[in-house]
Design a protein around this motif. Structure first.
Motif, PDB file in Angstrom:
ATOM      1  N   TYR A  52      27.681   8.644  38.169  1.00 23.68           N
ATOM      2  CA  TYR A  52      27.451   8.825  36.738  1.00 23.68           C
ATOM      3  C   TYR A  52      28.122   7.725  35.908  1.00 23.68           C
ATOM      4  N   THR A  75      20.633  13.280  39.083  1.00 30.94           N
ATOM      5  CA  THR A  75      20.090  11.929  39.278  1.00 30.94           C
ATOM      6  C   THR A  75      20.279  11.399  40.697  1.00 30.94           C
ATOM      7  N   SER A  93      25.277  15.625  36.076  1.00 28.50           N
ATOM      8  CA  SER A  93      24.567  14.351  36.040  1.00 28.50           C
ATOM      9  C   SER A  93      24.330  13.797  37.437  1.00 28.50           C
ATOM     10  N   THR A 125      22.640   9.885  29.624  1.00 28.39           N
ATOM     11  CA  THR A 125      21.764   9.227  30.605  1.00 28.39           C
ATOM     12  C   THR A 125      20.478   8.721  29.975  1.00 28.39           C
ATOM     13  N   ASP A 133      21.088   6.337  34.068  1.00 32.38           N
ATOM     14  CA  ASP A 133      21.731   7.313  34.949  1.00 32.38           C
ATOM     15  C   ASP A 133      23.141   6.896  35.357  1.00 32.38           C
TER      16      ASP A 133
END
Length: 461
Positions: free
Chosen positions: A250, A246, A242, A214, A219
């Protein structure tokens, strides 16, 4: 139109980049505690070819492949060697780069090391703690709450409980749930460590890739790749970490290459069928190993054996023989060969079909050598250009044909050249008995002579 098999959906999909004309691709690299083996070669060559094809199709690609340089295996091996973990990893990174250069791989655009992203790793863990997706157990480990992530299991298309069955899951009383996995480990005596809000320690493996990918690509990015053994738990855990951290999707396309088997058995040190790249390259020209990997579709399992390597050698020799001594002109920008070649590669990088186009080209090139030298020059240039998209035919043809088989036994190139020079002198002096004796001697050592008006050349059988 490019189609990619997406592990996430379980089918081929028309590829649509997030940003028109641009691609961000992250591939899980190696844990650098030992020399690379042929399983590593499969993944490294597969994604090198994929990156070459994407660029050949006109995409602006950013190819990122990480290096895991802090890990239990690294710490254990360094202790066994009585050396610092950093000394071990730097040595193994240099060895990996040597292997890849020999195999004709291009370097990724970025090769982030886990130790260079420690603050980013800590920040991501803190975000997960703040959002309730992570907690610190009474043993000091920081764990991810797998059951809190509603989509856990979507990459493998299985529910959480189904994935636990038969999986090697570390069970400890400090976990809230058996599927919870480590994000941060407390330091043990003598281990490398970093300061964190949860005490001195080091990260778990899964969180490293989430932080590095990322931070290098954003992201949300286009493609994430790796070996077949990474689908669970590594990539499943990457998604969970992830997306929880975020709040964004992903990765759009997940790609996994096939496994390598040795004589139809799983490669294993315990079975005695474990081979490093370096061991193979003591016997074969590195391009032979590359051809073997390219000759199978990247998603298919591949069988490694003496027979498969010899078959690859013979096929590659056929390509190089077509170029040997052949002048090259300018390759055409468009032709039936190129259209068919690119069509195969647009269909989920179908390298076996692309290779079949090259052999059709070789057939026509060999015919043109006697019928139309000008056409032969154009076809030779096209063969060279198309093969380069697969990272093939990057050596001088005469050199490869003399060195497609590399052996510590028998004659080396200097020995062979000296005997050929002696044979040439014997023929000039009409000493045909000695000339035949040398030819037979070379033949017994696997050397085939090719006489022409320009002189004598040779290849290894």
């Amino acid at each position: 139109m490019l189609k990619i098999y997406n592990t996430l959906s379980g089918q081929k999909e028309v590829f649509k980049p997030i940003v028109e004309g641009k691609i961000g691709m992250y591939v899980c690299g190696n844990t650098v505690y030992d020399f690379c083996h042929i399983g590593h070669a499969r993944a490294m060559i597969s994604f090198d070819v994929i990156s070459r094809v994407l660029r050949n199709l006109g995409y602006d690609l950013t190819y990122v492949r990480n290096i895991t340089d802090v890990d239990d295996k690294i710490i254990k091996r360094a202790a066994e060697n009585n050396e610092l973990p950093s000394d071990l990893t730097e040595r193994m990174i240099a060895a990996q780069q040597e292997d890849e250069k020999a195999l004709g791989n291009l370097s990724p655009d970025r090769e982030p090391k886990a130790t260079e992203f420690m603050q980013e790793i800590i920040d991501m863990i803190q975000s997960l703690v703040d959002k309730g997706y992570a907690y610190q157990g009474d043993n000091g480990d920081v764990y991810y709450r797998a059951s809190k992530f509603a989509d856990y299991g979507k990459l493998n298309n299985r529910k959480l409980e189904e994935m636990l069955a038969g999986a090697r899951i570390e069970v400890t009383e400090s976990k809230e749930h058996p599927a919870d996995f480590v994000l941060w480990k407390p330091v043990k005596a003598g281990e490398v460590h970093w300061d964190s809000p949860w005490g001195k320690g080091r990260p778990g493996w899964h969180i490293e890739c989430s932080a590095m990918s990322t931070n290098c690509l954003g992201d949300h990015f286009d493609i994430h790749g790796g070996g077949p053994d990474l689908k669970f738990p590594h990539h499943e855990n990457e998604i969970a970490q992830s997306e929880a951290a975020t709040g964004k999707e992903y990765v759009n396309y997940w790609m996994h290459c096939g496994a390598v088997r040795v004589n139809n058995e799983k490669m294993s040190k315990s079975l005695g069928n474990f081979f490093t790249i370096r061991e193979v390259l003591k016997l074969y020209n590195p391009e032979v190993l590359r051809y073997l990997m390219v000759s199978s579709h990247y998603r298919s399992p591949i069988d490694y054996s003496d027979q498969s390597l010899n078959d690859a050698k013979v096929a590659l020799e056929r390509l190089y023989n077509a170029l040997r001594g052949q002048a090259l002109s300018t390759a055409p920008e468009s032709s039936d060969y190129r259209v068919r070649f690119e069509k195969a590669l647009r269909d989920d990088f179908n390298t076996p079909v692309a290779l079949s186009v090259l052999f059709d080209l070789v057939r026509d090139l060999n015919k043109a050598k006697t019928e139309s030298p000008e056409l032969a020059e154009s076809l030779a240039a096209e063969l060279s250009a198309l093969a380069s998209v697969l990272g093939l035919l990057y050596q001088d043809a005469d050199y490869f044909l003399k060195n497609s088989l590399v052996s510590s036994e028998g004659m080396n190139s200097d020995d062979i050249e000296a005997l050929i020079e002696e044979r040439t002198l014997a023929r000039k002096n009409k000493d045909f008995a000695r000339s035949d004796e040398i030819r037979d001697l070379l033949a017994d050592n696997g050397i085939e002579l090719l006489d022409s008006r320009e002189g004598t050349s040779w290849t290894r059988k």
